[in-house]
Scaffold this motif. Structure first.
Motif, PDB file in Angstrom:
ATOM      1  N   GLN A 451      40.810  -9.454  -4.367  1.00 47.76           N
ATOM      2  CA  GLN A 451      40.595 -10.384  -3.501  1.00 47.76           C
ATOM      3  C   GLN A 451      40.444 -10.101  -1.997  1.00 47.76           C
ATOM      4  O   GLN A 451      41.198  -9.144  -1.650  1.00 47.76           O
ATOM      5  N   ARG A 454      44.061 -11.825   2.960  1.00 48.41           N
ATOM      6  CA  ARG A 454      44.245 -13.260   3.447  1.00 48.41           C
ATOM      7  C   ARG A 454      45.000 -13.255   4.642  1.00 48.41           C
ATOM      8  O   ARG A 454      46.155 -12.353   4.928  1.00 48.41           O
ATOM      9  N   GLU A 456      48.183 -13.680   6.993  1.00 48.11           N
ATOM     10  CA  GLU A 456      49.455 -13.987   6.574  1.00 48.11           C
ATOM     11  C   GLU A 456      49.975 -14.577   7.883  1.00 48.11           C
ATOM     12  O   GLU A 456      49.449 -14.719   8.843  1.00 48.11           O
ATOM     13  N   ALA A 498      42.743 -22.143   4.788  1.00 49.07           N
ATOM     14  CA  ALA A 498      44.446 -21.978   5.329  1.00 49.07           C
ATOM     15  C   ALA A 498      44.558 -23.012   6.325  1.00 49.07           C
ATOM     16  O   ALA A 498      43.831 -22.788   7.397  1.00 49.07           O
ATOM     17  N   VAL A 560      42.487  -7.781   8.248  1.00 51.09           N
ATOM     18  CA  VAL A 560      41.968  -9.171   8.127  1.00 51.09           C
ATOM     19  C   VAL A 560      41.044  -9.791   9.129  1.00 51.09           C
ATOM     20  O   VAL A 560      41.275  -9.873  10.300  1.00 51.09           O
TER      21      VAL A 560
END
Length: 656
Positions: A451, A454, A456, A498, A560
């Motif tokens: 994946q 992401r 955070e 998100a 990221v």
């Protein structure tokens, strides 16, 4: 055959790379560019740049007439085709000859012979080069291919006879799936290469893709420069290549090289080319195909031999004899190359297109080489290949090269669209790669479940601090303070799917930011450094001028890289389940295949159509069971992200 002006009939990083060697040899250089590439780096690097037409490749880089006209207009006496586009087009090579131009590549007859996998395999078989069991006959009827597939048995591979790069290729593990796979491969091969002819080959389990670099002059002298391992592939397309191939002994290297040279001489080859083999677990090799051009991965061979392949190509094209003998070729150390592409590797390798807001690549340093075609205001066009750059790391051994390449990718940052950087890092860190347990299937198996990193809490806090700083600049620094002290503000931000709410309190040297009960202290140190909770970290950020929403940008921090925006003025999003019957395009492309019609009943997961983008076909499946009540796609139509392809109306249980 002497020439002093070279036209490079290509674009992007390979055009820049060829121009570099040509200019070092004292040649006058000519670039060509389409409307999209008017401000491209390769156009700026050449002595002369000539426009050759609209953005679609068929109207510019693939137009023989336009390239020849550019040669006439610029006074070019020779043409280097690079790779892709016209590089393996025999008609183009012949047209250059007829126009009195030197084509930097093999003769047209050799391109025709070796460019057809069926003919190349027949030649290899005649001269004793080992080949896989298969079928490459003239009878290409569905019945004949099905009959031969039954004779070979599963598993087997279907391949386009007229091309490569993973297009027109399908793996068949069950003969019950053969007809569907054959039809899809034929369609893709016809669209990509203008020929739907196929080749069937028996599948070798746990095989490695090993290729040999050959170089031949016009006087019958041919040598090999060793082998490369290209087993690290996704969807049959290479993404990481290395030289030498791990665990290839000197004896096996000599045998591979002898076979490659033998085939090149039999075909009357001239220039640089690559002979590809499958290497089975028992150490036996089997001929696959010949690439009659310079390969994308040629820098790893240059890195371990110390040779400039483009310079050697140009010298051969000028009629010079090869000064190298086979015994002169020496291999030192190890080199690994990674292809940085504009694609969402964690979402089906979905191609990306659009402007690059900012980019940061490591510079050429000892042990590291970066080939790219990025201009200051770069963009990725939907009309061309998605590769942005190549990073090549060398080391005394394989692990040193691997670690050096990981470090280089960690320094790499592309803002504005998704790239495969993080997928490449995961690949290089994977135990199978680190321990050289390689096969053409290893990556597809290992990547299941991978994946994307992401955002955070700490990444969100950094984005929030950047938002706060931008807000303060827009409204004045005093907007964050009142007569009683710091003014608390609240931010509503989003990155992809998100969303988060943040409480922002200014401090003397930064902001105190609270997200979901977690507090962070963030200070913007400089344009490329940020301090979070006492740690100073590198950061790369740009604001979008075309966002359509206030304070929207792109942030690369801590591995990221993603976009973010202020969504405080937007209404709350309604929850949307996975049962939507609207099927919309997620990329720019052309509808290449259509399997359904309005009124058809479909099942979730059933193929509906295929979109061709960045030289690959991407299958689009039905998201739900139901009936197609609207079909917005037709074969040949160009589509953009968000375009309605089909609308499926759910049917009640028991409907028939």
């Amino acid at each position: 055959m002497s020439f002093d002006t070279l036209l490079v009939a290509n674009r992007g990083e390979i055009a820049c790379r060829i121009l570099r060697s040509a200019r070092a040899m004292g040649l006058r250089t000519v670039a060509v560019y389409s409307e999209t590439d008017r401000d491209a780096r390769h156009a700026a690097l050449a002595d002369v740049a000539v426009p050759i037409g609209p953005s679609p490749a068929i109207d510019s880089y693939l137009s023989v007439e336009r390239v020849l006209a550019a040669c006439a207009a610029s006074g070019a006496q020779a043409v280097h085709p690079g790779y892709g586009f016209l590089s393996e087009n025999a008609a183009f090579a012949r047209a250059c000859d007829e126009a009195g131009l030197v084509f930097v590549g093999p003769p047209a007859a050799a391109i025709e012979l070796l460019g057809d996998k069926r003919a190349a395999k027949q030649l290899a078989g005649r001269i004793g080069v080992p080949c896989l069991a298969g079928y490459g006959g003239d009878d290409q009827s569905p019945a004949a291919l099905a009959r031969e597939a039954a004779r070979l048995g599963a598993p087997l591979m279907i391949k386009a006879a007229a091309g490569g790069g993973g297009r027109g290729m399908r793996r068949v593990d069950d003969l019950a799936d053969f007809d569907a796979a054959r039809a899809a491969a034929t369609s893709e091969a016809q669209a990509a290469f203008g020929s739907g002819a196929l080749l069937l080959e028996r599948l070798v389990h746990h095989a490695r893709h090993v290729e040999v670099q050959v170089l031949a002059d016009r006087f019958g002298h041919c040598i090999h420069l060793g082998e490369r391992d290209c087993s690290t592939q996704r969807r049959h397309q290479k993404i990481v290549e290395e030289a030498p191939a791990p665990d290839v002994t000197p004896a096996l290297r000599a045998a591979l090289g002898d076979a490659a040279v033998k085939l090149a001489l039999a075909a009357g080859y001239v220039g640089a080319g690559t002979v590809e083999f499958l290497l089975d677990p028992e150490g036996r090799f089997h001929f696959l195909e010949v690439n009659t051009r310079l390969q994308v991965e040629h820098p790893v061979t240059e890195a371990i031999t110390g040779l400039d392949l483009v310079e050697l190509q140009l010298r051969v094209a000028r009629g010079e004899r090869l000064s190298l003998r086979q015994d002169d070729v020496q291999w030192r150390g190890h080199a690994i190359e990674a292809r940085l592409c504009a694609e969402d590797a964690f979402d089906g390798f979905r191609p990306q297109a659009g402007p690059i807001l900012a980019w940061r690549l490591p510079g050429d340093t000892p042990g590291l080489r970066v080939d790219h075609g990025l201009a200051p205001r770069a963009q990725v066009s939907r009309h061309y290949d998605s590769m942005i750059a190549k990073l090549i790391a060398t080391g005394r051994d394989r692990d040193e090269a691997r670690r050096r390449l990981i470090g280089a990718l960690e320094e790499t940052s592309i803002l504005g669209l998704a790239t495969n950087r993080d997928f490449l890092l995961a690949c290089l860190r994977a135990p199978d790669f680190a321990e050289a347990r390689l096969a053409t299937s290893w990556l597809d198996a290992a990547a299941t479940g991978w994946q994307a990193p992401r955002p955070e809490s700490r990444w969100q806090a950094a984005a929030t601090a950047l938002w706060a700083g931008s807000n303060a600049r827009a409204h004045g620094a005093l907007a964050e303070w009142s007569s009683t002290g710091p003014r608390t503000t609240f931010a509503a931000l989003a990155s992809g799917e998100a969303r988060w709410q943040a409480r922002v309190v200014p401090e003397a040297d930064g902001h105190r930011i609270t997200i979901d009960g977690r507090e962070h202290r963030v200070a913007i140190v400089s344009d490329d450094r940020i301090e979070i909770d006492g740690q100073c970290l590198p950061v790369h950020v740009r604001w979008r001028a075309d966002a359509g929403a206030a304070h929207a940008g792109w942030l690369d921090l801590g591995g990221v890289s993603a976009g973010f925006s202020d969504v405080s003025a937007l209404p709350p999003r309604r929850a949307v389940g996975n049962a939507s019957g609207d099927v919309r395009a997620t990329m720019h492309g052309q509808v290449a295949a259509l399997s359904v019609a309005a009124g058809d009943r479909v099942r979730a997961g059933q193929p509906l159509l295929a979109i061709e983008a960045m030289k690959m076909q991407h299958r689009v499946d039905a998201p739900i069971d139901g009936r197609i009540v609207e079909l917005g796609a037709r074969i040949g139509a160009q589509v953009a992200p968000g375009a309605l392809l089909a609308r499926i109306e759910p049917e009640e249980a028991g409907a028939s």
